[in-house]
Design a protein around this motif. Structure first.
Motif, PDB file in Angstrom:
ATOM      1  N   GLU A   1      38.127 -29.999  28.171  1.00 20.76           N
ATOM      2  CA  GLU A   1      36.573 -29.043  28.265  1.00 20.76           C
ATOM      3  C   GLU A   1      37.448 -28.345  29.542  1.00 20.76           C
ATOM      4  O   GLU A   1      36.919 -27.013  30.024  1.00 20.76           O
ATOM      5  N   MET A   2      38.098 -28.661  30.631  1.00 26.10           N
ATOM      6  CA  MET A   2      38.320 -28.881  32.336  1.00 26.10           C
ATOM      7  C   MET A   2      39.269 -27.529  31.411  1.00 26.10           C
ATOM      8  O   MET A   2      39.363 -26.213  31.921  1.00 26.10           O
ATOM      9  N   SER A   3      40.331 -27.664  30.671  1.00 29.12           N
ATOM     10  CA  SER A   3      41.505 -27.202  30.549  1.00 29.12           C
ATOM     11  C   SER A   3      40.896 -25.672  30.284  1.00 29.12           C
ATOM     12  O   SER A   3      41.887 -24.466  29.852  1.00 29.12           O
ATOM     13  N   THR A   4      39.979 -25.808  29.230  1.00 29.54           N
ATOM     14  CA  THR A   4      39.713 -24.812  28.305  1.00 29.54           C
ATOM     15  C   THR A   4      38.607 -23.957  29.356  1.00 29.54           C
ATOM     16  O   THR A   4      38.725 -22.720  29.481  1.00 29.54           O
ATOM     17  N   GLN A   5      37.800 -24.579  30.323  1.00 29.88           N
ATOM     18  CA  GLN A   5      36.982 -23.776  30.818  1.00 29.88           C
ATOM     19  C   GLN A   5      37.697 -22.960  32.417  1.00 29.88           C
ATOM     20  O   GLN A   5      37.141 -21.480  32.797  1.00 29.88           O
ATOM     21  N   ILE A   6      38.458 -23.940  32.921  1.00 29.16           N
ATOM     22  CA  ILE A   6      39.123 -23.131  33.541  1.00 29.16           C
ATOM     23  C   ILE A   6      39.696 -21.768  34.535  1.00 29.16           C
ATOM     24  O   ILE A   6      39.814 -20.998  34.622  1.00 29.16           O
ATOM     25  N   PRO A   7      40.685 -22.037  32.977  1.00 28.89           N
ATOM     26  CA  PRO A   7      41.413 -19.877  32.941  1.00 28.89           C
ATOM     27  C   PRO A   7      40.427 -19.326  32.642  1.00 28.89           C
ATOM     28  O   PRO A   7      40.446 -17.857  32.780  1.00 28.89           O
ATOM     29  N   ASN A   8      39.105 -19.615  32.074  1.00 20.36           N
ATOM     30  CA  ASN A   8      37.621 -18.539  31.435  1.00 20.36           C
ATOM     31  C   ASN A   8      37.779 -18.363  33.340  1.00 20.36           C
ATOM     32  O   ASN A   8      37.377 -17.731  33.046  1.00 20.36           O
ATOM     33  N   LYS A   9      37.173 -19.220  33.529  1.00 21.91           N
ATOM     34  CA  LYS A   9      36.166 -19.058  35.345  1.00 21.91           C
ATOM     35  C   LYS A   9      37.675 -17.691  36.017  1.00 21.91           C
ATOM     36  O   LYS A   9      36.814 -17.410  36.382  1.00 21.91           O
TER      37      LYS A   9
ATOM     38  N   THR B   1      38.194 -10.737  37.254  1.00 28.47           N
ATOM     39  CA  THR B   1      37.684  -9.636  36.898  1.00 28.47           C
ATOM     40  C   THR B   1      36.518  -9.167  38.313  1.00 28.47           C
ATOM     41  O   THR B   1      36.443  -8.352  38.289  1.00 28.47           O
ATOM     42  N   LEU B   2      36.187  -9.986  38.451  1.00 25.42           N
ATOM     43  CA  LEU B   2      34.799  -9.982  39.344  1.00 25.42           C
ATOM     44  C   LEU B   2      35.163  -9.369  41.112  1.00 25.42           C
ATOM     45  O   LEU B   2      34.843  -8.264  41.347  1.00 25.42           O
ATOM     46  N   LEU B   3      36.576  -9.997  40.978  1.00 23.52           N
ATOM     47  CA  LEU B   3      37.008  -9.768  41.796  1.00 23.52           C
ATOM     48  C   LEU B   3      37.569  -8.813  42.330  1.00 23.52           C
ATOM     49  O   LEU B   3      37.181  -7.324  43.513  1.00 23.52           O
ATOM     50  N   THR B   4      38.315  -8.407  41.058  1.00 25.80           N
ATOM     51  CA  THR B   4      39.134  -6.876  41.225  1.00 25.80           C
ATOM     52  C   THR B   4      37.724  -5.669  40.770  1.00 25.80           C
ATOM     53  O   THR B   4      37.873  -4.532  41.257  1.00 25.80           O
ATOM     54  N   LYS B   5      36.169  -6.360  40.393  1.00 24.65           N
ATOM     55  CA  LYS B   5      35.288  -5.068  40.490  1.00 24.65           C
ATOM     56  C   LYS B   5      34.940  -4.676  42.112  1.00 24.65           C
ATOM     57  O   LYS B   5      34.613  -3.573  42.227  1.00 24.65           O
TER      58      LYS B   5
END
Length: 287
Positions: free
Chosen positions: A45-53, A59-63
């Motif tokens: 689960e963590m290996s899946t969620q961390i890349p998403n986060k 994306t937020l930092l870019t914005k």
């Protein structure tokens, strides 16, 4: 033959009871199958969620960075606009100061021109008299007016001849009133002589001041006034000065050589009136 074991001894009522036996829970070893399965699931689960986060944060930092860039650009544009308006305001302020200075110069120039024109006009009228209160005739000529002046001189006992009159004419007067007569003499001596004689006559004949009957005119008896032919500015100053004399209790107000004078009392120095502002200052001072 088997012997029956003796019964256990009964506890003594005075002895304490033994403590209850406490059961110890057995811990599941860490390498048990259930633990390994939970750990592997959590790792998955963590290996899946961390890349998403991470992608969301990127994306937020870019914005945010894009918005900061826009804000900086907007701030730069606002600063340029502010500098432009500041410079424009400074230029307008400089122009305003220049215009104010130019206005003062023009006002001074116009005032000087008005004063010079007033001097020229007063000099041109220095030999003129104004006679008011004389009715006009339907077919009146300059000869008729000259004859009227001759009768005035005879009444006042002033020696004079027709050749002392350079010009004579009527000017525009009040509505529904007789138009004043202007007599332009060749010298100021004749004008001054007539003015002094009128003043002397009226002082000696307080009940019969100069009037149309004195001049032999066949009309209703009415006062006749003889004075200097003042310029429009001096005429207005004379009108205002007489009001100030009443309000501020000046004993004397008169005109001489085209100028207006006020005097507080006998023996005090005369005041030459040159402007309406001067009269207003006198009113405030003596009010």
């Amino acid at each position: 033959m088997r012997r029956t074991p003796p019964p256990p001894p009964s506890p003594s009522p005075n002895l304490p009871s033994p403590p209850p036996t406490q059961r110890t829970k057995r811990h599941c070893p860490s390498n048990s199958p259930s633990t390994s399965h939970a750990d592997s699931k959590l790792d998955e689960e963590m290996s899946t969620q961390i890349p998403n986060k991470q992608e969301e944060i990127l994306t937020l930092l870019t914005k945010v960075l894009s918005e900061i860039t826009e804000i900086r650009k907007s701030h730069s544009d606002m600063q340029k606009t502010l500098e432009f308006y500041t410079k424009t305001c400074e230029e307008m302020q400089e122009r305003l100061v220049a215009l104010e200075d130019e206005k003062v110069m023009r006002e001074t120039y116009i005032r000087n021109l008005e004063n010079r024109f007033e001097e020229v006009d007063r000099h041109a009228r220095s030999t003129c008299l104004e006679i008011r209160g004389v009715p006009s005739k339907p077919t009146e000529t300059k000869q008729d007016l000259c004859g009227l002046v001759g009768k005035l001189q005879d009444k006042l006992k002033v020696n004079g001849q027709l050749n002392t009159i350079k010009d004579i004419y009527r000017i525009k007067g009040k509505p529904n009133g007789d138009r004043p007569i202007v007599v332009d003499f060749t010298t100021t001596i004749m004008k001054t002589s007539i003015l002094q004689a009128v003043k002397k006559h009226n002082a000696a004949n307080t009940t019969d001041r100069l009037n149309t009957s004195n001049l032999g005119m066949e009309c209703t008896k009415s006062p006749v006034y003889v004075s200097e032919f003042l310029t429009p500015k001096a005429r207005r100053l004379y009108f205002l000065a007489r009001d100030i004399a009443k309000i501020c209790r000046y004993d004397f107000c008169w005109s001489a050589s085209g100028r207006i004078f006020l005097r507080k009392a006998v023996g005090s120095a005369p005041i030459i009136i040159t402007s309406e502002q001067q009269l207003e200052d006198l009113k405030q001072k003596n009010g």
